[in-house]
Enzyme design. Structure first.
Site, PDB file in Angstrom:
ATOM      1  N   HIS A  62       0.884  -1.141   0.203  1.00 46.90           N
ATOM      2  CA  HIS A  62      -0.110  -0.054  -0.056  1.00 46.90           C
ATOM      3  C   HIS A  62       0.966   1.212  -0.147  1.00 46.90           C
ATOM      4  O   HIS A  62       2.081   1.269   0.117  1.00 46.90           O
ATOM      5  CB  HIS A  62      -0.940  -0.222   1.176  1.00 46.90           C
ATOM      6  CG  HIS A  62      -0.117  -0.028   2.644  1.00 46.90           C
ATOM      7  ND1 HIS A  62       0.311  -0.875   3.086  1.00 46.90           N
ATOM      8  CD2 HIS A  62      -0.401   0.992   3.635  1.00 46.90           C
ATOM      9  CE1 HIS A  62       0.897  -0.673   4.433  1.00 46.90           C
ATOM     10  NE2 HIS A  62       0.426   0.721   4.583  1.00 46.90           N
ATOM     11  N   HIS A  64       1.308   3.797   1.879  1.00 47.02           N
ATOM     12  CA  HIS A  64       1.771   4.659   3.231  1.00 47.02           C
ATOM     13  C   HIS A  64       3.206   4.590   3.062  1.00 47.02           C
ATOM     14  O   HIS A  64       3.823   3.473   2.737  1.00 47.02           O
ATOM     15  CB  HIS A  64       1.080   4.110   4.636  1.00 47.02           C
ATOM     16  CG  HIS A  64      -0.111   4.530   5.056  1.00 47.02           C
ATOM     17  ND1 HIS A  64      -0.981   3.475   5.527  1.00 47.02           N
ATOM     18  CD2 HIS A  64      -0.661   5.577   4.575  1.00 47.02           C
ATOM     19  CE1 HIS A  64      -1.972   4.426   5.799  1.00 47.02           C
ATOM     20  NE2 HIS A  64      -2.108   5.381   5.053  1.00 47.02           N
ATOM     21  N   ASP A  66       5.877   4.208   4.982  1.00 40.24           N
ATOM     22  CA  ASP A  66       6.876   3.201   5.434  1.00 40.24           C
ATOM     23  C   ASP A  66       6.805   1.905   4.718  1.00 40.24           C
ATOM     24  O   ASP A  66       7.471   1.132   5.237  1.00 40.24           O
ATOM     25  CB  ASP A  66       6.303   3.208   7.131  1.00 40.24           C
ATOM     26  CG  ASP A  66       4.988   2.484   7.332  1.00 40.24           C
ATOM     27  OD1 ASP A  66       4.039   3.136   6.542  1.00 40.24           O
ATOM     28  OD2 ASP A  66       4.589   1.644   8.080  1.00 40.24           O
ATOM     29  N   HIS A  67       5.973   1.767   3.719  1.00 40.67           N
ATOM     30  CA  HIS A  67       6.089   0.613   2.808  1.00 40.67           C
ATOM     31  C   HIS A  67       6.563   0.667   1.591  1.00 40.67           C
ATOM     32  O   HIS A  67       6.569  -0.084   0.865  1.00 40.67           O
ATOM     33  CB  HIS A  67       4.553   0.189   2.951  1.00 40.67           C
ATOM     34  CG  HIS A  67       4.092  -0.417   4.231  1.00 40.67           C
ATOM     35  ND1 HIS A  67       4.388  -1.689   4.703  1.00 40.67           N
ATOM     36  CD2 HIS A  67       3.883   0.185   5.277  1.00 40.67           C
ATOM     37  CE1 HIS A  67       3.605  -1.871   5.859  1.00 40.67           C
ATOM     38  NE2 HIS A  67       3.391  -0.677   6.121  1.00 40.67           N
ATOM     39  N   HIS A 142      -7.399  -1.565   5.854  1.00 43.97           N
ATOM     40  CA  HIS A 142      -6.433  -0.554   6.248  1.00 43.97           C
ATOM     41  C   HIS A 142      -7.339   0.617   5.894  1.00 43.97           C
ATOM     42  O   HIS A 142      -8.369   0.650   5.315  1.00 43.97           O
ATOM     43  CB  HIS A 142      -5.139  -0.784   5.750  1.00 43.97           C
ATOM     44  CG  HIS A 142      -4.104  -0.026   6.481  1.00 43.97           C
ATOM     45  ND1 HIS A 142      -4.066   0.006   7.680  1.00 43.97           N
ATOM     46  CD2 HIS A 142      -3.227   0.827   5.998  1.00 43.97           C
ATOM     47  CE1 HIS A 142      -3.186   0.645   8.100  1.00 43.97           C
ATOM     48  NE2 HIS A 142      -2.349   1.288   7.000  1.00 43.97           N
ATOM     49  N   ASP A 212      -0.388  -4.277   6.889  1.00 45.45           N
ATOM     50  CA  ASP A 212      -1.273  -3.453   7.637  1.00 45.45           C
ATOM     51  C   ASP A 212      -2.767  -3.551   7.667  1.00 45.45           C
ATOM     52  O   ASP A 212      -3.265  -3.623   6.258  1.00 45.45           O
ATOM     53  CB  ASP A 212      -1.120  -1.863   7.375  1.00 45.45           C
ATOM     54  CG  ASP A 212       0.451  -1.752   7.690  1.00 45.45           C
ATOM     55  OD1 ASP A 212       1.616  -2.502   7.594  1.00 45.45           O
ATOM     56  OD2 ASP A 212       0.720  -0.363   7.648  1.00 45.45           O
ATOM     57  N   HIS A 270       6.142  -5.036  12.259  1.00 49.98           N
ATOM     58  CA  HIS A 270       5.389  -3.787  12.185  1.00 49.98           C
ATOM     59  C   HIS A 270       5.235  -3.358  13.548  1.00 49.98           C
ATOM     60  O   HIS A 270       4.004  -2.726  13.962  1.00 49.98           O
ATOM     61  CB  HIS A 270       4.322  -3.931  11.443  1.00 49.98           C
ATOM     62  CG  HIS A 270       3.630  -2.659  10.777  1.00 49.98           C
ATOM     63  ND1 HIS A 270       2.719  -1.665  11.269  1.00 49.98           N
ATOM     64  CD2 HIS A 270       3.941  -1.901   9.703  1.00 49.98           C
ATOM     65  CE1 HIS A 270       2.344  -0.675  10.802  1.00 49.98           C
ATOM     66  NE2 HIS A 270       3.483  -0.768   9.560  1.00 49.98           N
TER      67      HIS A 270
END
Length: 305
Positions: A62, A64, A66-67, A142, A212, A270
């Protein structure tokens, strides 16, 4: 044949000390597949002595940061190092727009073909296949479109017992035996019985990456019996209300999902930066599923055939 997962990052939104943003490398049959690409991934690849030029497919869960914030830098390094081999990229719609904007404003023209395939994060379906494995999407719940990925080795062929094979068989006949077929002569009579000259194939292995997500019991049916399950465990269960608000899971919920899915092993990751000590998360997950490990940086998990 090798089937190994390497953890490059275990942190959630905020990196913490020696915890980095989400990234993993799955090696199967000599091929390497990158799963998510948080900030600093290319440095983590170097630290783990993984050559990024060997990566031929990337799966992003996805959008976000941090990914996937490490993706543009990794692609740029591949370009600067003269990569010419095509690279396949899977991820939610919009990832191509983000990359195109970055390439345009940095005047970057890649030296290799980047083949992007948008995935429907709401569906469980096969999106990829090569000689080693198939990949299916796993719908996550999510705050933005998000999916996990289920990697399954292709069924393996039966193994020939050379000492029992009659002389003179052709390559085509030998191939037919590895597929489980009997050999018949021109008159339809039994020439070679498969069970007499072969043994059972080695076991095909599987890995499920659940990124997530809120705790979603229906995921258990999609990954039932998986050899290795990764499930996010951002919080301890005393913060399950916070987990629900942020669309994340607790360590207890990760263990519960693994138990209901009848998984063989569970990795949790995570982790929120509020937890300096990860042992309470591990202990909590183990109350539901004993065969749990922490998906910490540098961990390698090899699955036997």
């Amino acid at each position: 044949m090798e089937f190994e997962l390497k953890i490059l990052g275990s942190a959630s939104a905020t990196p913490f000390l020696d915890r980095h943003h989400t990234a993993q490398v799955l090696t199967a049959g000599g091929a390497q597949y990158l799963i998510d690409c948080g900030e600093g991934t290319q440095r983590r690849l170097m630290e783990q002595k993984i050559r990024h030029q060997r990566i031929h497919t990337i799966f992003i869960s996805h959008l976000h940061g941090d990914h996937f914030f490490g993706l543009f830098g990794l692609l740029g390094t591949m370009h600067l190092n003269g990569r010419t081999e095509p690279l396949r990229l899977f991820g939610p719609p919009g990832l191509d727009e983000v990359l195109t904007m970055q390439f345009r404003h940095s005047h970057t023209q890649l030296s290799f073909e980047l083949d992007f395939t948008p995935v429907d994060t709401t569906q469980h379906r096969q999106i990829f296949e090569d000689k080693n494995l198939t990949v299916h999407t796993l719908p996550m719940r999510h705050r933005i479109p998000c999916c996990g990925y289920l990697f399954r080795e292709k069924p393996k062929r039966r193994r020939l017992l050379a000492e029992r094979l009659p002389d003179g068989l052709t390559p085509a006949q030998l191939s037919a035996l590895t597929l489980g077929n009997d050999l018949l002569d021109d008159n339809g009579q039994m020439l070679v019985r498969n069970a007499d000259v072969t043994t059972e194939p080695k076991r095909a292995r599987s890995y499920a990456f659940c990124s997530d997500t809120l705790y979603t019991e229906s995921l258990a049916d999609l990954v039932r019996g998986v050899d290795l399950l990764y499930h996010e465990a951002t919080f301890l269960d005393d913060m399950r209300e916070r987990a629900a608000v942020t669309h994340h899971s607790t360590a207890r919920q990760a263990g519960l999902l693994a138990r209901r899915a009848e998984a063989h092993r569970l990795l949790i990751g995570h982790f929120s930066s509020r937890y300096r000590d990860l042992q309470p998360l591990l202990a909590e997950a183990k109350t539901q599923f004993e065969w749990t490990e922490l998906a910490v940086e540098g961990l390698s998990v090899s699955l036997a055939e």
